[in-house]
Design an enzyme around this catalytic site. Structure first.
Site, PDB file in Angstrom:
ATOM      1  N   ARG A  50      34.734  33.039  93.395  1.00 39.99           N
ATOM      2  CA  ARG A  50      33.863  32.399  93.880  1.00 39.99           C
ATOM      3  C   ARG A  50      33.291  31.618  92.478  1.00 39.99           C
ATOM      4  O   ARG A  50      32.507  32.317  91.765  1.00 39.99           O
ATOM      5  CB  ARG A  50      32.754  32.999  94.798  1.00 39.99           C
ATOM      6  CG  ARG A  50      31.722  31.955  95.200  1.00 39.99           C
ATOM      7  CD  ARG A  50      30.963  32.999  96.367  1.00 39.99           C
ATOM      8  NE  ARG A  50      29.779  32.014  96.758  1.00 39.99           N
ATOM      9  CZ  ARG A  50      28.593  31.539  96.395  1.00 39.99           C
ATOM     10  NH1 ARG A  50      28.147  32.111  94.961  1.00 39.99           N
ATOM     11  NH2 ARG A  50      27.758  30.835  97.042  1.00 39.99           N
ATOM     12  N   SER A  81      33.250  32.115 107.253  1.00 42.76           N
ATOM     13  CA  SER A  81      31.742  32.546 107.430  1.00 42.76           C
ATOM     14  C   SER A  81      31.146  31.891 108.661  1.00 42.76           C
ATOM     15  O   SER A  81      31.286  30.742 109.075  1.00 42.76           O
ATOM     16  CB  SER A  81      31.096  31.873 106.190  1.00 42.76           C
ATOM     17  OG  SER A  81      31.483  32.355 104.954  1.00 42.76           O
ATOM     18  N   LYS A 120      22.315  34.779  97.343  1.00 44.76           N
ATOM     19  CA  LYS A 120      21.826  33.670  98.262  1.00 44.76           C
ATOM     20  C   LYS A 120      20.337  34.041  98.848  1.00 44.76           C
ATOM     21  O   LYS A 120      20.216  34.306 100.088  1.00 44.76           O
ATOM     22  CB  LYS A 120      22.816  33.501  99.321  1.00 44.76           C
ATOM     23  CG  LYS A 120      24.085  32.660  98.876  1.00 44.76           C
ATOM     24  CD  LYS A 120      25.061  32.505 100.287  1.00 44.76           C
ATOM     25  CE  LYS A 120      26.226  31.746  99.370  1.00 44.76           C
ATOM     26  NZ  LYS A 120      27.136  31.239 100.935  1.00 44.76           N
TER      27      LYS A 120
END
Length: 214
Positions: free
Chosen positions: A45, A114, A144
């Site tokens: 990521r 997701s 996040k």
């Protein structure tokens, strides 16, 4: 059939890289430490625009995963996944339609989606061909921080409603992950509890042990 490619593969610790915690000088070493500790999936990521570095890192991770028998996953970048022949891709529900992704990447690629806190969204993703679905954030997450916290009951509902592997994500540690496994998670996606740890391999072993306890 959605999920067949992922059954038995999307399970256990799912390590996700973080450039903030893995500078280039130790990037591959820290990733390998997670794999030595028992991570069975490793997602790359990186949202930066450094194309050359991203390609080199993805290739390095792909080779590591092959060596350790882990599933290599590219996050949200079909072009990069194709460039390195990644066996798996993870996307958000709002991204390109799954049938379009498969036409570009082939029928064999594992695709995860997701679904945040919505079982209904997961059902739509599975109907469209998702191989696994991810829910979260289950705990406050430094990666996040603005993500809403999802109730544990979502996992229980998803376990009853879905036949594909279920991944839990968001603020997961060795101390709190057991409840997610007990509620039905097949895999725990972990960032900080692995890569912010002084000993990544030991942290991965502690997290992997959760799957032997529940």
């Amino acid at each position: 059939m959605g999920g067949a490619r992922a059954r038995g593969v999307v399970a256990g610790i799912y390590a996700i890289t973080d450039a903030r915690l893995m500078p280039p000088s130790v990037f591959l070493a820290r990733a390998e430490a997670a794999l030595r500790g028992g991570a069975r999936l490793l997602q790359y990521r990186d949202k930066s625009n450094d194309t050359a570095r991203r390609l080199a890192e993805a290739r390095g991770l792909r080779a590591l995963c092959t060596r350790y028998g882990a599933l290599f996953v590219v996050n949200d970048d079909p072009a990069l996944a194709q460039s390195v022949a990644a066996p798996a891709l993870h996307v958000g529900e709002e991204d390109a339609p799954l049938d379009e992704l498969r036409r570009g990447l082939g029928e064999e690629i594992v695709i995860g989606v997701s679904c945040y806190g919505s079982v209904e969204r997961a059902q739509r993703a599975v109907a469209a061909g998702a191989d696994y679905v991810a829910f979260g954030s289950f705990f406050p997450s430094s990666s996040k921080p603005l993500a809403p916290v999802v109730d544990l009951d979502v996992l229980r509902q998803a376990r009853q409603a879905l036949a594909v592997p279920i991944v839990a994500i968001g603020g997961i540690t060795a101390a709190n992950g057991g409840a997610l496994v007990a509620a039905g998670a097949d895999s725990l996606a972990i960032i900080s509890a692995l890569f912010a740890a002084p000993d990544v391999e030991a942290a991965a072993r502690r997290c992997a042990a959760l799957f032997k306890e529940y």
